[in-house]
Design a protein around this motif. Structure first.
Motif, PDB file in Angstrom:
ATOM      1  N   LEU A 118       0.829  -1.226  -0.202  1.00 41.09           N
ATOM      2  CA  LEU A 118      -0.071   0.037  -0.001  1.00 41.09           C
ATOM      3  C   LEU A 118       0.792   1.110   0.074  1.00 41.09           C
ATOM      4  N   PHE A 119       0.641   2.001  -0.958  1.00 36.79           N
ATOM      5  CA  PHE A 119       1.372   3.398  -0.918  1.00 36.79           C
ATOM      6  C   PHE A 119       0.552   4.718  -1.032  1.00 36.79           C
ATOM      7  N   VAL A 120       0.970   5.602  -0.127  1.00 36.31           N
ATOM      8  CA  VAL A 120       0.348   6.967  -0.062  1.00 36.31           C
ATOM      9  C   VAL A 120       1.265   7.954  -0.429  1.00 36.31           C
ATOM     10  N   PHE A 121       1.159   8.863  -1.455  1.00 38.71           N
ATOM     11  CA  PHE A 121       2.054   9.548  -1.869  1.00 38.71           C
ATOM     12  C   PHE A 121       1.537  11.100  -1.229  1.00 38.71           C
ATOM     13  N   ALA A 122       2.486  11.592  -0.387  1.00 39.77           N
ATOM     14  CA  ALA A 122       2.199  12.964   0.152  1.00 39.77           C
ATOM     15  C   ALA A 122       2.911  14.162  -0.229  1.00 39.77           C
ATOM     16  N   ALA A 123       2.519  15.093  -0.281  1.00 39.59           N
ATOM     17  CA  ALA A 123       2.959  16.553  -0.536  1.00 39.59           C
ATOM     18  C   ALA A 123       3.638  17.124   0.964  1.00 39.59           C
ATOM     19  N   ILE A 124       4.725  17.884   0.784  1.00 39.78           N
ATOM     20  CA  ILE A 124       5.042  18.489   2.218  1.00 39.78           C
ATOM     21  C   ILE A 124       5.066  20.017   2.021  1.00 39.78           C
ATOM     22  N   GLU A 125       3.887  20.352   2.723  1.00 39.13           N
ATOM     23  CA  GLU A 125       3.553  21.809   2.697  1.00 39.13           C
ATOM     24  C   GLU A 125       3.691  22.515   3.738  1.00 39.13           C
ATOM     25  N   PRO A 161      -1.728  13.982   1.952  1.00 34.32           N
ATOM     26  CA  PRO A 161      -1.811  12.823   1.074  1.00 34.32           C
ATOM     27  C   PRO A 161      -2.477  13.480  -0.415  1.00 34.32           C
ATOM     28  N   GLN A 162      -1.899  13.137  -1.314  1.00 34.21           N
ATOM     29  CA  GLN A 162      -2.119  13.295  -2.675  1.00 34.21           C
ATOM     30  C   GLN A 162      -2.644  12.447  -3.533  1.00 34.21           C
ATOM     31  N   MET A 163      -2.279  11.371  -3.216  1.00 34.74           N
ATOM     32  CA  MET A 163      -2.682  10.109  -4.045  1.00 34.74           C
ATOM     33  C   MET A 163      -2.439   8.730  -3.368  1.00 34.74           C
ATOM     34  N   CYS A 164      -3.001   7.694  -3.822  1.00 35.14           N
ATOM     35  CA  CYS A 164      -2.718   6.411  -3.208  1.00 35.14           C
ATOM     36  C   CYS A 164      -2.890   5.248  -4.156  1.00 35.14           C
ATOM     37  N   SER A 196      -6.815  -6.082  -5.079  1.00 38.98           N
ATOM     38  CA  SER A 196      -6.970  -4.500  -4.694  1.00 38.98           C
ATOM     39  C   SER A 196      -8.098  -4.174  -3.835  1.00 38.98           C
ATOM     40  N   ALA A 197      -9.127  -5.133  -4.113  1.00 35.36           N
ATOM     41  CA  ALA A 197     -10.309  -4.539  -3.391  1.00 35.36           C
ATOM     42  C   ALA A 197     -10.090  -4.849  -1.937  1.00 35.36           C
ATOM     43  N   ASP A 198      -9.355  -5.797  -1.697  1.00 34.05           N
ATOM     44  CA  ASP A 198      -9.163  -6.151  -0.153  1.00 34.05           C
ATOM     45  C   ASP A 198      -8.175  -5.024   0.583  1.00 34.05           C
ATOM     46  N   ALA A 199      -7.549  -4.348  -0.448  1.00 30.74           N
ATOM     47  CA  ALA A 199      -6.904  -3.162   0.086  1.00 30.74           C
ATOM     48  C   ALA A 199      -7.520  -1.868   0.149  1.00 30.74           C
ATOM     49  N   ASP A 200      -8.721  -1.629  -0.416  1.00 33.19           N
ATOM     50  CA  ASP A 200      -9.275  -0.266  -0.307  1.00 33.19           C
ATOM     51  C   ASP A 200      -9.529   0.033   0.914  1.00 33.19           C
ATOM     52  N   ALA A 201     -10.062  -0.487   2.217  1.00 32.23           N
ATOM     53  CA  ALA A 201     -10.456  -0.005   3.328  1.00 32.23           C
ATOM     54  C   ALA A 201      -8.984   0.327   4.152  1.00 32.23           C
ATOM     55  N   PRO A 202      -8.083  -0.597   4.174  1.00 33.66           N
ATOM     56  CA  PRO A 202      -6.867  -0.302   4.837  1.00 33.66           C
ATOM     57  C   PRO A 202      -6.086   0.711   4.070  1.00 33.66           C
ATOM     58  N   LEU A 203      -6.170   0.955   2.849  1.00 35.77           N
ATOM     59  CA  LEU A 203      -5.469   2.219   1.954  1.00 35.77           C
ATOM     60  C   LEU A 203      -6.236   3.241   2.678  1.00 35.77           C
ATOM     61  N   GLN A 204      -7.481   3.373   2.669  1.00 37.02           N
ATOM     62  CA  GLN A 204      -8.084   4.798   3.140  1.00 37.02           C
ATOM     63  C   GLN A 204      -7.939   4.835   4.375  1.00 37.02           C
ATOM     64  N   MET A 240      -5.004   4.247   5.759  1.00 36.85           N
ATOM     65  CA  MET A 240      -3.701   4.713   5.953  1.00 36.85           C
ATOM     66  C   MET A 240      -3.559   6.233   5.409  1.00 36.85           C
ATOM     67  N   VAL A 241      -4.626   6.697   4.519  1.00 36.43           N
ATOM     68  CA  VAL A 241      -4.784   8.263   3.919  1.00 36.43           C
ATOM     69  C   VAL A 241      -5.263   8.879   5.189  1.00 36.43           C
ATOM     70  N   GLU A 242      -5.941   8.557   5.844  1.00 37.38           N
ATOM     71  CA  GLU A 242      -6.414   9.279   6.835  1.00 37.38           C
ATOM     72  C   GLU A 242      -5.518   9.327   8.060  1.00 37.38           C
ATOM     73  N   ALA A 243      -4.746   8.383   8.343  1.00 33.54           N
ATOM     74  CA  ALA A 243      -3.886   8.469   9.714  1.00 33.54           C
ATOM     75  C   ALA A 243      -2.854   9.265   8.969  1.00 33.54           C
ATOM     76  N   ILE A 244      -2.291   9.390   7.901  1.00 35.82           N
ATOM     77  CA  ILE A 244      -1.126  10.242   7.437  1.00 35.82           C
ATOM     78  C   ILE A 244      -1.677  11.708   7.405  1.00 35.82           C
ATOM     79  N   ARG A 245      -2.714  11.692   7.202  1.00 36.97           N
ATOM     80  CA  ARG A 245      -3.594  13.093   7.178  1.00 36.97           C
ATOM     81  C   ARG A 245      -3.539  13.541   8.615  1.00 36.97           C
ATOM     82  N   GLN A 246      -3.784  13.011   9.702  1.00 36.17           N
ATOM     83  CA  GLN A 246      -3.753  13.160  11.071  1.00 36.17           C
ATOM     84  C   GLN A 246      -2.333  13.076  11.907  1.00 36.17           C
TER      85      GLN A 246
END
Length: 134
Positions: A23-30, A53-56, A99-107, A109-115
Motif C-alpha cells: 500500500l502506498f500513499v504519496f504525500a506532498a510536504i506543505e 496525501p495526494q494519491m494512493c 486490490s479490493a481487499d486493500a481499499d479499506a486499509p488504504l483509506q 492509511m490516508v486518514e492516518a497520514i492526514r492526522q
C-alpha cells in the motif's frame, strides 16, 4: 530485515511466506498557512511542514520492478509529492490479497497520514531511500 531502501521493501515483501499487497500513499510536504516565522525558516531549510496525501495505490510486489517504476507511474497522475509512505498486508494461506481487499486499509492509511499518525508506515523520499521522521 532492515529496510533502508525501496528495493529492501520489495525484497522483504517477496520473501514473506504469505502473499503480500503493498500500500502506498504519496504525500506532498506543505507549509501550513498559519506557520510561524520560525516554522517558515525551518521549512526553507528542509525541515517541518505538513504531510498532505495526494494519491494512493496498491500493488502486489510482482507488479513492481523498482522504485523508479513506481515513481514513473506516480508522475502520470500529475500531482506533486515529496514522500511516499508504504505498508504491506498479508493474504490468507494460498490466497493473495486483492486490490479490493486493500481499499479499506488504504483509506485508513490516508486518514492516518492526514492526522500525522505515521509511525506504522515506512516513509521513502523521492529517491527511494527510507527516511526517519520526527
Amino acid at each position: 530485515m532492515d529496510i533502508s531502501t525501496f528495493d529492501d521493501l520489495l525484497a522483504a515483501a517477496r520473501a514473506q511466506p504469505r502473499a503480500q499487497r503493498l500500500l502506498f500513499v504519496f504525500a506532498a510536504i506543505e507549509l501550513p498557512d498559519d506557520a510561524s516565522p520560525a516554522e517558515r525558516a525551518a521549512f526553507e531549510q528542509g525541515e517541518g511542514g505538513a504531510l498532505v496525501p495526494q494519491m494512493c495505490v496498491d500493488k502486489s510486489p510482482d507488479e513492481l520492478a523498482s522504485f523508479d517504476q513506481l515513481k514513473q507511474e506516480a508522475s502520470g497522475f500529475g500531482k506533486p509529492w515529496g514522500m511516499v509512505f508504504a505498508a504491506a498486508m498479508s493474504g490468507a494461506p494460498g490466497n493473495a490479497p486483492s486490490s479490493a481487499d486493500a481499499d479499506a486499509p488504504l483509506q485508513k492509511m490516508v486518514e492516518a497520514i492526514r492526522q500525522g499518525q505515521i509511525q506504522a508506515y515506512i516513509p521513502f523520499d523521492g529517491d527511494g531511500r527510507a527516511v526517519q521522521l520526527g
